[in-house]
Design a protein around this motif. Structure first.
Motif, PDB file in Angstrom:
ATOM      1  N   ARG A  34     -56.985 -44.631 -20.358  1.00  0.00           N
ATOM      2  CA  ARG A  34     -57.765 -43.997 -21.513  1.00  0.00           C
ATOM      3  C   ARG A  34     -58.010 -42.423 -20.775  1.00  0.00           C
ATOM      4  N   ASN A  35     -58.595 -42.209 -20.021  1.00  0.00           N
ATOM      5  CA  ASN A  35     -59.019 -41.175 -19.287  1.00  0.00           C
ATOM      6  C   ASN A  35     -57.549 -40.088 -19.058  1.00  0.00           C
ATOM      7  N   LEU A  36     -56.689 -40.794 -18.287  1.00  0.00           N
ATOM      8  CA  LEU A  36     -55.511 -40.188 -18.173  1.00  0.00           C
ATOM      9  C   LEU A  36     -54.982 -39.502 -19.535  1.00  0.00           C
ATOM     10  N   GLU A  37     -55.133 -40.297 -20.457  1.00  0.00           N
ATOM     11  CA  GLU A  37     -54.435 -39.758 -21.969  1.00  0.00           C
ATOM     12  C   GLU A  37     -55.503 -38.591 -22.410  1.00  0.00           C
ATOM     13  N   HIS A  38     -56.646 -38.734 -22.363  1.00  0.00           N
ATOM     14  CA  HIS A  38     -57.653 -37.831 -22.533  1.00  0.00           C
ATOM     15  C   HIS A  38     -57.189 -36.517 -21.838  1.00  0.00           C
ATOM     16  N   VAL A  39     -56.921 -36.393 -20.586  1.00  0.00           N
ATOM     17  CA  VAL A  39     -56.685 -35.305 -19.659  1.00  0.00           C
ATOM     18  C   VAL A  39     -55.442 -34.954 -19.976  1.00  0.00           C
ATOM     19  N   LEU A  40     -54.488 -35.582 -20.360  1.00  0.00           N
ATOM     20  CA  LEU A  40     -53.229 -34.913 -20.574  1.00  0.00           C
ATOM     21  C   LEU A  40     -53.529 -34.211 -22.126  1.00  0.00           C
ATOM     22  N   VAL A  61     -59.969 -28.047 -18.873  1.00  0.00           N
ATOM     23  CA  VAL A  61     -59.291 -29.259 -18.918  1.00  0.00           C
ATOM     24  C   VAL A  61     -60.292 -30.492 -19.220  1.00  0.00           C
ATOM     25  N   ALA A  62     -61.087 -30.665 -18.036  1.00  0.00           N
ATOM     26  CA  ALA A  62     -62.069 -31.650 -17.779  1.00  0.00           C
ATOM     27  C   ALA A  62     -63.087 -31.593 -18.961  1.00  0.00           C
ATOM     28  N   ARG A  63     -63.580 -30.289 -19.324  1.00  0.00           N
ATOM     29  CA  ARG A  63     -64.592 -30.335 -20.291  1.00  0.00           C
ATOM     30  C   ARG A  63     -63.915 -30.651 -21.665  1.00  0.00           C
ATOM     31  N   ARG A  64     -62.709 -30.238 -21.919  1.00  0.00           N
ATOM     32  CA  ARG A  64     -62.020 -30.677 -23.405  1.00  0.00           C
ATOM     33  C   ARG A  64     -61.819 -32.131 -23.296  1.00  0.00           C
ATOM     34  N   ALA A  65     -61.523 -32.653 -22.194  1.00  0.00           N
ATOM     35  CA  ALA A  65     -61.304 -34.297 -22.016  1.00  0.00           C
ATOM     36  C   ALA A  65     -62.514 -35.080 -21.964  1.00  0.00           C
ATOM     37  N   ARG A  66     -63.650 -34.208 -21.615  1.00  0.00           N
ATOM     38  CA  ARG A  66     -64.993 -34.954 -21.749  1.00  0.00           C
ATOM     39  C   ARG A  66     -65.033 -35.997 -20.490  1.00  0.00           C
ATOM     40  N   VAL A  67     -64.580 -35.371 -19.515  1.00  0.00           N
ATOM     41  CA  VAL A  67     -64.766 -36.203 -18.100  1.00  0.00           C
ATOM     42  C   VAL A  67     -65.162 -35.220 -17.001  1.00  0.00           C
ATOM     43  N   GLY A  68     -65.534 -35.665 -15.821  1.00  0.00           N
ATOM     44  CA  GLY A  68     -65.741 -34.786 -14.695  1.00  0.00           C
ATOM     45  C   GLY A  68     -64.465 -34.172 -14.277  1.00  0.00           C
ATOM     46  N   VAL A  69     -64.419 -33.063 -13.519  1.00  0.00           N
ATOM     47  CA  VAL A  69     -63.413 -32.575 -13.023  1.00  0.00           C
ATOM     48  C   VAL A  69     -62.741 -33.419 -11.912  1.00  0.00           C
ATOM     49  N   GLY A  70     -63.569 -34.173 -11.072  1.00  0.00           N
ATOM     50  CA  GLY A  70     -63.376 -34.983 -10.208  1.00  0.00           C
ATOM     51  C   GLY A  70     -62.374 -35.972 -10.661  1.00  0.00           C
ATOM     52  N   THR A  71     -62.533 -36.521 -11.942  1.00  0.00           N
ATOM     53  CA  THR A  71     -61.632 -37.296 -12.458  1.00  0.00           C
ATOM     54  C   THR A  71     -60.153 -36.834 -12.793  1.00  0.00           C
ATOM     55  N   VAL A  72     -60.052 -35.611 -13.351  1.00  0.00           N
ATOM     56  CA  VAL A  72     -58.916 -34.806 -13.487  1.00  0.00           C
ATOM     57  C   VAL A  72     -58.122 -34.864 -12.055  1.00  0.00           C
ATOM     58  N   TYR A  73     -58.879 -34.373 -10.876  1.00  0.00           N
ATOM     59  CA  TYR A  73     -58.112 -34.220  -9.638  1.00  0.00           C
ATOM     60  C   TYR A  73     -57.716 -35.672  -8.938  1.00  0.00           C
ATOM     61  N   ARG A  74     -58.445 -36.734  -9.268  1.00  0.00           N
ATOM     62  CA  ARG A  74     -58.120 -37.936  -8.883  1.00  0.00           C
ATOM     63  C   ARG A  74     -56.497 -38.272  -9.526  1.00  0.00           C
ATOM     64  N   ARG A  75     -56.307 -37.799 -10.573  1.00  0.00           N
ATOM     65  CA  ARG A  75     -54.900 -38.319 -11.478  1.00  0.00           C
ATOM     66  C   ARG A  75     -54.040 -37.047 -10.878  1.00  0.00           C
ATOM     67  N   PHE A  76     -54.447 -36.097 -10.861  1.00  0.00           N
ATOM     68  CA  PHE A  76     -53.510 -34.669 -10.298  1.00  0.00           C
ATOM     69  C   PHE A  76     -54.274 -34.065  -9.081  1.00  0.00           C
ATOM     70  N   PRO A  77     -53.810 -34.315  -8.092  1.00  0.00           N
ATOM     71  CA  PRO A  77     -54.233 -33.588  -6.754  1.00  0.00           C
ATOM     72  C   PRO A  77     -54.258 -32.143  -6.913  1.00  0.00           C
ATOM     73  N   SER A  78     -53.383 -31.506  -7.585  1.00  0.00           N
ATOM     74  CA  SER A  78     -53.839 -30.069  -7.750  1.00  0.00           C
ATOM     75  C   SER A  78     -53.411 -29.574  -9.129  1.00  0.00           C
ATOM     76  N   LYS A  79     -53.910 -28.239  -9.269  1.00  0.00           N
ATOM     77  CA  LYS A  79     -53.501 -27.816 -10.588  1.00  0.00           C
ATOM     78  C   LYS A  79     -52.033 -27.709 -10.834  1.00  0.00           C
ATOM     79  N   ASP A  80     -51.275 -27.371  -9.882  1.00  0.00           N
ATOM     80  CA  ASP A  80     -49.890 -27.268 -10.048  1.00  0.00           C
ATOM     81  C   ASP A  80     -49.074 -28.322 -10.621  1.00  0.00           C
ATOM     82  N   VAL A  81     -49.748 -29.702 -10.019  1.00  0.00           N
ATOM     83  CA  VAL A  81     -49.001 -30.987 -10.450  1.00  0.00           C
ATOM     84  C   VAL A  81     -49.240 -30.842 -12.006  1.00  0.00           C
TER      85      VAL A  81
END
Length: 261
Positions: free
Chosen positions: A59-65, A84-104
């Protein structure tokens, strides 16, 4: 026209810097977690097990995308991961766990957009017998979906070439040169494959309309993709944005059509 060129390079640089510091902490945590979770009761590693994402992780992955598509569509690929994290309502660490860099993350969104455009072009080819109807249907569908705000610069960049390898189905009189898509730098193999498929399918739409005498003979695949980008303005009000896109596309379509001599 909302072209993402300057945002793309800054997105890569920013993502690399932030992910370096974030990744160090995550690597340590990951190592501890792996040692704790990777052993069975007899002390041997439990290898070969593939565990699907937990429901909350999926669910978090779908929110982030979804958030990334919205944020990058509104602000460009230079928007920070924090947005992106703010819009997805998750912590920025959650975003980086799924995508190790912004480029990805940026490349994931761009690849999805190229794939979506390719499918829209194929659908227009398969569902419209009349060449102009097929081309205009593709353009209207793509613009309505907001595709132009998420196309990466290597797909939108154009230049003039003389007697070189040409975009499929793009021909002009010898020596006159033509507009074709040229990447700013060599894309990765997977990016090149996706972009090549898009160019090939849109090229078929362009060739059919040109052969039927309904498209100006000088219009290229590059022009068609630039129309998609041009007709997708980013406005704060959704209704105004849809109305502006539709009107602008009508004007651009009139410019693409051939006129009797």
């Amino acid at each position: 026209m909302h072209v993402q060129e300057s945002h793309w390079s800054s997105a890569v640089a920013t993502g690399a810097a932030v992910s370096a510091s974030t990744g160090a902490a995550q690597t340590t945590a990951s190592a501890v977690s792996t040692r704790a979770a990777g052993s069975t009761g007899n002390g041997r590693a439990d290898k070969g097990r593939t565990t699907p994402l937990r429901v909350d992780a999926q669910r978090n992955l779908e929110h982030v995308l979804r958030a990334a598509r919205e944020v990058f569509g509104e602000l460009g690929y230079g928007a920070p991961m924090e947005d992106v994290a703010r819009r997805a309502r998750v912590g920025v660490g959650t975003v980086y766990r799924r995508f190790p860099s912004k480029d990805v993350l940026v490349r994931r969104i761009a690849e999805e957009e190229i794939s979506r455009l390719t499918e829209q072009a194929r659908a227009a080819l398969g569902q419209e017998d009349e060449p102009w109807s097929a081309l205009s249907r593709f353009l209207r569908t793509s613009v309505a979906s907001g595709a132009g705000r998420l196309l990466p610069p290597q797909v939108l960049r154009v230049g003039v070439v003389e007697d070189q390898a040409r975009v499929p189905q793009q021909r002009t009189q010898p020596g006159t040169g033509e507009l074709r898509l040229v990447p700013e730098e060599p894309p990765a193999a997977e990016d090149d494959a996706g972009a090549s498929q898009l160019l090939e399918v849109v090229g078929r739409l362009v060739e059919r309309a040109r052969a039927a005498g309904e498209l100006r003979p000088d219009v290229t695949v590059s022009d068609v993709l630039l129309v998609i980008a041009t007709a997708a303005p980013s406005l704060p009000d959704a209704a105004q944005q849809a109305a502006a896109s539709a009107r602008l596309l009508d004007i651009l379509l009139e410019g693409l059509r051939s006129r009797p001599a």
